[in-house]
Design a protein around this motif. Structure first.
Motif, PDB file in Angstrom:
ATOM      1  N   PRO A  22       0.827  -1.207   0.000  1.00  0.00           N
ATOM      2  CA  PRO A  22       0.000   0.000   0.000  1.00  0.00           C
ATOM      3  C   PRO A  22       0.863   1.260   0.000  1.00  0.00           C
ATOM      4  N   HIS A  23       0.454   2.243  -0.784  1.00  0.00           N
ATOM      5  CA  HIS A  23       1.211   3.495  -0.856  1.00  0.00           C
ATOM      6  C   HIS A  23       1.303   4.154   0.521  1.00  0.00           C
ATOM      7  N   SER A  24       0.237   4.024   1.300  1.00  0.00           N
ATOM      8  CA  SER A  24       0.244   4.628   2.633  1.00  0.00           C
ATOM      9  C   SER A  24       1.303   3.997   3.532  1.00  0.00           C
ATOM     10  N   ALA A  25       1.544   2.688   3.365  1.00  0.00           N
ATOM     11  CA  ALA A  25       2.574   2.017   4.163  1.00  0.00           C
ATOM     12  C   ALA A  25       3.958   2.515   3.773  1.00  0.00           C
ATOM     13  N   LEU A  29       6.611   4.463   6.307  1.00  0.00           N
ATOM     14  CA  LEU A  29       7.990   4.054   6.560  1.00  0.00           C
ATOM     15  C   LEU A  29       8.968   5.177   6.236  1.00  0.00           C
ATOM     16  N   GLU A  30       8.722   5.868   5.142  1.00  0.00           N
ATOM     17  CA  GLU A  30       9.603   6.969   4.759  1.00  0.00           C
ATOM     18  C   GLU A  30       9.582   8.081   5.816  1.00  0.00           C
ATOM     19  N   LYS A  31       8.388   8.426   6.279  1.00  0.00           N
ATOM     20  CA  LYS A  31       8.256   9.499   7.271  1.00  0.00           C
ATOM     21  C   LYS A  31       8.854   9.076   8.615  1.00  0.00           C
ATOM     22  N   ALA A  32       8.656   7.808   8.990  1.00  0.00           N
ATOM     23  CA  ALA A  32       9.196   7.329  10.264  1.00  0.00           C
ATOM     24  C   ALA A  32      10.727   7.353  10.251  1.00  0.00           C
ATOM     25  N   ARG A  33      11.329   6.946   9.142  1.00  0.00           N
ATOM     26  CA  ARG A  33      12.797   6.988   9.051  1.00  0.00           C
ATOM     27  C   ARG A  33      13.302   8.436   9.068  1.00  0.00           C
ATOM     28  N   LEU A 274       4.777   8.068  15.315  1.00  0.00           N
ATOM     29  CA  LEU A 274       6.050   7.716  14.689  1.00  0.00           C
ATOM     30  C   LEU A 274       6.324   8.513  13.416  1.00  0.00           C
ATOM     31  N   LEU A 275       5.351   9.310  12.987  1.00  0.00           N
ATOM     32  CA  LEU A 275       5.464  10.004  11.695  1.00  0.00           C
ATOM     33  C   LEU A 275       6.083  11.405  11.850  1.00  0.00           C
TER      34      LEU A 275
END
Length: 275
Positions: A22-25, A29-33, A274-275
């Motif tokens: 999913p694009h949202s996933a 992940l990108e925002k959390a990193r 986490l975002l």
């Protein structure tokens, strides 16, 4: 929030059962990193199976083979494979019973002589149970290697088609020192058995990785959807079950997020800030 380390199962958690991410996933992940958190995949898949949309994911490390392999920033921290002798014994036993199978290694997936033909109805039944439609084994395992030498020393795990549940019970008797499991169905409805080293599970691997990094378990979150993920959720400071997860993992989880295809990863990342 301080830095967290996040462990993500793949099938049914990060991607759906058609291997769609999913694009949202991906955004989560990108925002959390970017926020400084660490992302680790924790899956039954070997490295050779991290293909398709999963290859788009940027992560800090990887647990594979349900805990037999640990990699941190391209450094191999652990690789506990079946020995040549163990693999040979299992292969010989499966062939003597005329059970088709595939060997899972970081170098590739190695199918038995008739796995492609025998596996087709099994994979069709498995995909149907997950609400999708797979017509061929190659569609399910695009990287499957056929015709290779099956006596190897680099195998993380061996999966084999069950002609009956008795095949799994007999395998448990034949290899009591190994870790035996089933998948693709519950109890006697299972479609596959699998065999790996006896001390292997995701929970042990997460503990080893946290110790290697010097990170306290309370600063970790683990996400999963199946019984095989329960040891990992037990170890983590926070255990998150997917909305599409089984009843066992949902019962023990600290938090149940939405389904994988209903932005479940994003929803949980947002909930835990986490975002």
């Amino acid at each position: 929030m301080g830095q967290k380390i996040i462990f993500l199962d793949v099938d049914g958690t990060l991607v759906d059962y058609e291997n769609r991410l999913p694009h949202s996933a991906l955004r989560a992940l990108e925002k959390a990193r970017k926020a400084g958190h660490l992302i680790y995949l924790a899956t039954g898949r070997s490295k050779a199976e991290l293909y398709g949309e999963i290859s788009q994911v940027a992560y800090d490390g990887y647990i594979g083979g349900n805990g037999s392999y640990i990699e941190v920033a391209d450094q191999v921290v652990k690789e506990e494979t079946l020995s040549y002798e163990e693999t040979k014994a299992i292969v010989d036993w499966l062939e003597a019973r005329q059970l088709e199978f595939y060997l899972e290694a970081n170098s590739g997936l190695y199918g038995s002589r008739n796995f492609e033909k025998r596996g087709q109805p099994t994979m069709q039944a498995y995909s149907k149970s997950k609400g999708k439609e797979i017509t061929t084994v190659k569609e399910a395992f695009p990287e499957l290697i056929l015709g290779a030498d099956l006596y190897r020393s680099d195998i993380n795990k061996i999966s084999f088609i069950l002609d009956s549940y008795q095949d799994y019970l007999d395998a448990c008797l034949a290899f009591p020192e190994m870790k035996l499991g089933t998948w693709g169905g519950v109890g006697e409805e299972a479609l596959f058995g699998d065999v790996a080293r006896g001390n292997i599970n995701k929970g042990n691997a997460v503990s080893e990785l946290l110790a290697h990094l010097g990170i306290n378990a309370k600063d970790s979150l683990a996400f999963g959807d199946a019984k095989v993920d329960i040891p990992m959720l037990d170890v983590a400071g926070v255990g998150v079950a997917m909305g599409n997860g089984g009843p066992e993992i949902q019962a023990m989880a600290d938090f149940i997020t939405k389904d994988v295809n209903e932005d479940g990863i994003w929803h949980a990342f947002e909930y835990f800030d986490l975002l």
